[in-house]
Motif scaffolding. Structure first.
Motif, mmCIF file in Angstrom:
data_model
loop_
_atom_site.group_PDB
_atom_site.id
_atom_site.type_symbol
_atom_site.label_atom_id
_atom_site.label_comp_id
_atom_site.label_asym_id
_atom_site.label_seq_id
_atom_site.Cartn_x
_atom_site.Cartn_y
_atom_site.Cartn_z
ATOM 1 N N LEU A 1 32.407 27.291 37.432
ATOM 2 C CA LEU A 1 33.743 26.889 37.886
ATOM 3 C C LEU A 1 34.325 27.830 38.929
ATOM 4 C CD1 LEU A 1 35.325 25.696 34.507
ATOM 5 C CD2 LEU A 1 34.350 24.301 36.354
ATOM 6 N N GLY A 2 33.492 28.595 39.601
ATOM 7 C CA GLY A 2 33.969 29.388 40.718
ATOM 8 C C GLY A 2 34.145 30.857 40.419
ATOM 9 N N LEU A 3 34.365 31.620 41.502
ATOM 10 C CA LEU A 3 34.486 33.069 41.393
ATOM 11 C C LEU A 3 35.696 33.475 40.571
ATOM 12 C CD1 LEU A 3 33.626 35.914 42.150
ATOM 13 C CD2 LEU A 3 34.820 35.635 44.340
ATOM 14 N N GLY A 4 36.814 32.788 40.758
ATOM 15 C CA GLY A 4 38.002 33.123 39.975
ATOM 16 C C GLY A 4 37.747 32.987 38.486
ATOM 17 N N HIS A 5 37.121 31.893 38.096
ATOM 18 C CA HIS A 5 36.815 31.665 36.687
ATOM 19 C C HIS A 5 35.822 32.700 36.164
ATOM 20 C CE1 HIS A 5 34.595 29.718 33.321
ATOM 21 N NE2 HIS A 5 35.819 29.403 32.942
ATOM 22 N N ALA A 6 34.836 33.068 36.990
ATOM 23 C CA ALA A 6 33.855 34.076 36.566
ATOM 24 C C ALA A 6 34.551 35.394 36.252
ATOM 25 C CB ALA A 6 32.805 34.276 37.656
ATOM 26 N N ILE A 7 35.476 35.804 37.086
ATOM 27 C CA ILE A 7 36.198 37.055 36.845
ATOM 28 C C ILE A 7 37.075 36.946 35.603
ATOM 29 C CG2 ILE A 7 38.015 38.543 37.795
ATOM 30 C CD1 ILE A 7 36.695 38.111 40.535
ATOM 31 N N LEU A 8 37.655 35.768 35.380
ATOM 32 C CA LEU A 8 38.475 35.567 34.188
ATOM 33 C C LEU A 8 37.653 35.758 32.914
ATOM 34 C CD1 LEU A 8 41.342 34.786 33.270
ATOM 35 C CD2 LEU A 8 40.581 32.393 33.272
ATOM 36 N N CYS A 9 36.366 35.446 32.964
ATOM 37 C CA CYS A 9 35.503 35.622 31.796
ATOM 38 C C CYS A 9 35.417 37.086 31.361
ATOM 39 C CB CYS A 9 34.092 35.108 32.099
ATOM 40 S SG CYS A 9 33.955 33.320 32.243
ATOM 41 N N ALA A 10 35.702 38.012 32.260
ATOM 42 C CA ALA A 10 35.624 39.447 31.941
ATOM 43 C C ALA A 10 36.946 40.010 31.446
ATOM 44 C CB ALA A 10 35.169 40.225 33.175
ATOM 45 N N GLU A 11 37.958 39.184 31.287
ATOM 46 C CA GLU A 11 39.281 39.685 30.916
ATOM 47 C C GLU A 11 39.270 40.543 29.647
ATOM 48 O OE1 GLU A 11 43.885 38.156 30.348
ATOM 49 O OE2 GLU A 11 42.257 36.694 30.290
ATOM 50 N N PRO A 12 38.511 40.179 28.586
ATOM 51 C CA PRO A 12 38.544 41.020 27.384
ATOM 52 C C PRO A 12 38.067 42.446 27.607
ATOM 53 C CG PRO A 12 37.615 38.857 26.888
ATOM 54 C CD PRO A 12 37.724 38.946 28.380
ATOM 55 N N PHE A 13 37.344 42.684 28.693
ATOM 56 C CA PHE A 13 36.806 44.012 28.971
ATOM 57 C C PHE A 13 37.698 44.839 29.896
ATOM 58 C CE2 PHE A 13 33.215 41.380 27.909
ATOM 59 C CZ PHE A 13 32.404 42.188 27.140
ATOM 60 N N CYS A 14 38.666 44.207 30.546
ATOM 61 C CA CYS A 14 39.343 44.862 31.675
ATOM 62 C C CYS A 14 40.848 44.871 31.490
ATOM 63 C CB CYS A 14 38.981 44.162 32.991
ATOM 64 S SG CYS A 14 37.218 44.197 33.385
ATOM 65 N N ASN A 15 41.357 45.928 30.866
ATOM 66 C CA ASN A 15 42.805 46.112 30.744
ATOM 67 C C ASN A 15 43.288 47.222 31.672
ATOM 68 O OD1 ASN A 15 41.670 48.273 29.483
ATOM 69 N ND2 ASN A 15 42.791 48.036 27.544
ATOM 70 N N GLY B 1 25.426 55.006 28.710
ATOM 71 C CA GLY B 1 25.779 56.148 29.541
ATOM 72 C C GLY B 1 27.060 56.806 29.081
ATOM 73 N N GLY B 2 27.517 57.756 29.869
ATOM 74 C CA GLY B 2 28.738 58.467 29.542
ATOM 75 C C GLY B 2 29.937 57.854 30.212
ATOM 76 N N MET B 3 31.093 58.426 29.935
ATOM 77 C CA MET B 3 32.331 57.948 30.535
ATOM 78 C C MET B 3 32.543 58.608 31.877
ATOM 79 S SD MET B 3 33.465 55.814 28.351
ATOM 80 C CE MET B 3 35.203 55.609 28.739
ATOM 81 N N SER B 4 33.182 57.864 32.785
ATOM 82 C CA SER B 4 33.456 58.377 34.127
ATOM 83 C C SER B 4 34.887 58.856 34.213
ATOM 84 C CB SER B 4 33.219 57.258 35.158
ATOM 85 O OG SER B 4 33.757 57.617 36.398
ATOM 86 N N MET B 5 35.129 59.841 35.046
ATOM 87 C CA MET B 5 36.483 60.334 35.266
ATOM 88 C C MET B 5 37.147 59.627 36.434
ATOM 89 S SD MET B 5 36.861 62.365 32.834
ATOM 90 C CE MET B 5 38.426 63.105 33.300
ATOM 91 N N SER B 6 36.464 58.643 37.032
ATOM 92 C CA SER B 6 37.020 57.912 38.163
ATOM 93 C C SER B 6 38.226 57.097 37.723
ATOM 94 C CB SER B 6 35.955 56.983 38.755
ATOM 95 O OG SER B 6 36.546 56.080 39.659
ATOM 96 N N GLY B 7 39.141 56.849 38.671
ATOM 97 C CA GLY B 7 40.270 55.988 38.387
ATOM 98 C C GLY B 7 39.854 54.559 38.138
ATOM 99 N N VAL B 8 38.685 54.143 38.595
ATOM 100 C CA VAL B 8 38.149 52.808 38.337
ATOM 101 C C VAL B 8 36.802 52.999 37.654
ATOM 102 C CG1 VAL B 8 37.323 50.667 39.376
ATOM 103 C CG2 VAL B 8 39.369 51.777 40.286
ATOM 104 N N ARG B 9 36.751 52.657 36.367
ATOM 105 C CA ARG B 9 35.551 52.910 35.567
ATOM 106 C C ARG B 9 34.672 51.681 35.410
ATOM 107 N NH1 ARG B 9 36.569 54.114 30.218
ATOM 108 N NH2 ARG B 9 38.458 52.851 30.294
ATOM 109 N N LYS B 10 35.246 50.496 35.635
ATOM 110 C CA LYS B 10 34.529 49.253 35.334
ATOM 111 C C LYS B 10 34.297 48.442 36.599
ATOM 112 C CE LYS B 10 36.725 49.168 30.802
ATOM 113 N NZ LYS B 10 37.499 48.398 29.811
#
Length: 304
Positions: free
Chosen positions: A123-137, A12-21
């Motif tokens: 290993l839990g919700l916290g760990h699951a979110i940590l797995c996405a760190e390379p995508f979310c700066n 898809g295309g890029m979003s102009m929203s302040g939160v894209r991911k």
């Protein structure tokens, strides 16, 4: 942390929203729905005419997100296939002149850009979110698909608007019966503006006598990327898992966390009973199905 089986699908295309991911933690085994979830991801269970996960993706896209990151595990291939192209099915629909169905099916794969990341261990919700760190700066959303939100303004967008106004991180809140606080993360919060609260503290599944309030955290978040360092620094919590609530508790000492009492209806699909109840409620909201549902209830002498 070790990441593997990363598969990017740009659609898809890029979003102009302040939160894209937006992150979708979907690696759970769905044991409450066994045996059907032995081979079918619980996120793919239907809620009337589409799988539960589709409602969450629609909400994220309607909130301005253009990049969807699924945190998956073993046995989730059906989920990936659902958001991919199905050339054989598309060709069959075209040959049979089923144009409406053809457009519907082809639109699914173009809803957003999709990425898939394996969570190596449960290993839990916290760990699951940590797995996405390379995508979310940058600030990102999180949707837990057990809760399907029905609202005029998407619930995630309600949180994004608060983030854009006040900064920090934002979580969705709902007032629950006091005797049910041990089912949820519960917050200690101070009223700030309209339905917005400043979060002072968070407690994971407290007994009712120890609950700081009856405001429960529901499955929608907008998080600052600062959350990742706090997840890495927390200890393993309840159930041998890394709890997101503990990381948020730590983050609250560094930057503001806001709670939004969201506007809308929550359809709980996390257990067989709640999923069945939500299916009935959703069916009664569907003009094509309402009369059928009422007819069945009359035939069973449940209503007159």
């Amino acid at each position: 942390m070790r990441l593997f089986d990363i598969l990017l699908k740009y659609k898809g295309g890029m979003s102009m929203s302040g939160v894209r991911k937006c992150i979708f933690p979907v690696a759970g085994l769905g044991t409450r729905f066994l045996p059907v979830t032995k081979e079918i991801p619980k996120e793919m269970l239907p809620l009337i005419d589409r799988p539960i996960i589709h409602y969450g993706v629609d909400e994220a896209v309607a909130s301005g997100c253009s990049q969807i990151i699924f945190i998956t595990g073993r046995g989730k291939r059906a989920l990936e296939d659902y958001f991919d192209r199905s050339y054989e099915l598309e060709q069959l629909l075209k040959e049979r002149n089923k144009e409406d169905l053809y457009r519907l099916i082809t639109s699914i794969s173009t809803l957003a850009d999709f990425a898939y990341v394996r969570q190596p261990e449960p290993l839990g919700l916290g760990h699951a979110i940590l797995c996405a760190e390379p995508f979310c700066n940058e600030p990102f959303g999180v949707i837990l698909t057990d809760d399907v939100m029905i609202s005029d303004k998407p619930v995630l967008k309600q949180l994004i608007d608060v983030r854009e106004k006040f900064g920090g991180s934002v979580i969705a809140l709902e007032r629950v019966p006091h005797e049910e606080t041990e089912r949820y993360g519960i917050v200690d919060a101070t009223p700030y503006s309209d339905n917005v609260y400043r979060i002072n503290d968070l407690v994971e599944k407290p007994k009712k006598e120890k609950a700081p309030s009856d405001f429960a955290i529901m499955g929608r978040y907008v998080l600052s990327p600062s959350i990742f360092s706090h997840i890495r620094n927390i200890s393993m919590g309840e159930g041998g898992e890394y709890q997101l609530t503990d990381a948020l508790k730590s983050l609250a000492q560094e930057e503001p966390i806001w709670g939004v009492v969201y506007e809308g209806e929550r359809l709980d699909c996390g257990t067989k009973v709640s999923w069945f109840r939500s299916t009935i409620r959703r069916g009664l909201q569907d003009p094509e199905l309402k009369d059928v549902a009422l007819e069945i209830l009359r035939d069973e002498n449940i209503i007159k």
